[in-house]
Design an enzyme around this catalytic site. Structure first.
Site, PDB file in Angstrom:
ATOM      1  N   CYS A  49       0.822  -1.208   0.000  1.00 15.98           N
ATOM      2  CA  CYS A  49       0.000   0.000   0.000  1.00 15.98           C
ATOM      3  C   CYS A  49       0.854   1.254   0.000  1.00 15.98           C
ATOM      4  CB  CYS A  49      -0.987  -0.002   1.161  1.00 15.98           C
ATOM      5  SG  CYS A  49      -0.285   0.102   2.809  1.00 15.98           S
ATOM      6  N   CYS A  50       0.226   2.366  -0.384  1.00 13.81           N
ATOM      7  CA  CYS A  50       0.873   3.670  -0.449  1.00 13.81           C
ATOM      8  C   CYS A  50       1.991   3.645  -1.505  1.00 13.81           C
ATOM      9  CB  CYS A  50       1.386   4.058   0.931  1.00 13.81           C
ATOM     10  SG  CYS A  50       1.879   5.792   1.100  1.00 13.81           S
ATOM     11  N   ILE A  51       3.227   3.936  -1.127  1.00 11.35           N
ATOM     12  CA  ILE A  51       4.346   3.956  -2.065  1.00 11.35           C
ATOM     13  C   ILE A  51       4.930   2.563  -2.290  1.00 11.35           C
ATOM     14  CG2 ILE A  51       6.095   4.430  -0.297  1.00 11.35           C
ATOM     15  CD1 ILE A  51       5.995   5.831  -3.934  1.00 11.35           C
TER      16      ILE A  51
ATOM     17  N   THR B  71      -3.130  -0.946  -2.849  1.00 14.51           N
ATOM     18  CA  THR B  71      -4.083   0.134  -2.568  1.00 14.51           C
ATOM     19  C   THR B  71      -3.280   1.398  -2.284  1.00 14.51           C
ATOM     20  OG1 THR B  71      -6.055   0.754  -1.298  1.00 14.51           O
ATOM     21  CG2 THR B  71      -4.265  -0.281  -0.079  1.00 14.51           C
TER      22      THR B  71
END
Length: 225
Positions: free
Chosen positions: A135-137, A198
């Protein structure tokens, strides 16, 4: 018996380690899903240390494993000891520590290098056809290690000012991967590679929406495990 899931951290704190809310959200959703979780982090020095109050560099050194132990309540192991054969899935929360400590994306972008133990962990789970959640980066790790895979970091345009890092999607495409636009409360499943992603804090959204989006990622990972 619940699914056995490894969670890999990158320190403690959004600017130089794992994003705390993302790590906590992943652990809560894994707990709710009945998973048996073990937490890991590489035993390496952080690329830098950031004063989170001032947002400026601090003149000190910190260790990724030691800092990650804060999030793990002390129950953590060196990433070098992780054996994919002992788990059904692996999850990487985000935070700048992913782009600084687990790889060099923060400095080198798409030309980054990936930490050897992070790379071998990803390769081991992928080779065993076991799901990988990011998730995220952290989806950039998959984009770098698995050319041609599908991931999301949210949108490829800064829609309504909510996706200030939308150019990351272009860098992912330049690596030969497919970026799939998704909203913060959604995740994308690359069924062929068993990679679930995500955007989390890549979107400026209320915390509960980020929490829910991470929940969809965790649920999909557990379905695939």
């Amino acid at each position: 018996m619940g699914k056995r899931v490894a969670v890999v951290l990158a320190g403690c704190g959004v600017f130089d380690g794992s994003e705390i809310h993302e790590a906590s959200a992943a652990l809560v959703h894994l707990s709710r899903g009945g998973a048996e979780v073990k937490i890991f982090a590489p035993n390496i020095e952080q690329r830098d240390v950031v004063n989170h109050l001032k947002g400026s560099p601090a003149e000190e050194k910190r260790n990724v494993l030691v800092e990650s132990a804060r999030l793990a309540r002390g129950n953590i192991q060196d990433l070098a000891e992780l054996k994919a054969s002992e788990f059904d899935a692996v999850i990487f929360p985000g935070g700048f520590g992913v782009a600084k400590n687990l790889c060099s994306w923060a400095v080198d972008g798409k030309d980054c290098t990936v930490n050897e133990h992070v790379n071998s962990t990803l390769q081991a789970f992928h080779s065993a056809k076991k799901p990988i959640g990011l998730c995220c980066i952290s989806p950039v790790l998959a984009a770098k290690v698995f050319p041609g895979c599908e991931v999301t970091v949210g949108q490829d345009k800064n829609v309504d000012g909510r996706f200030p890092d939308a150019e990351t999607a272009s860098a992912i495409a330049e690596l030969g991967c497919k970026h799939v636009c998704k909203n913060v409360n959604e995740s994308h499943v690359d069924k062929g590679n068993k990679i679930v992603t995500t955007c989390a804090f890549m979107c400026k959204a209320p915390l509960h929406e980020i929490f829910d989006g991470i929940g969809t990622m965790v649920q999909e990972v557990l379905k695939l495990a």
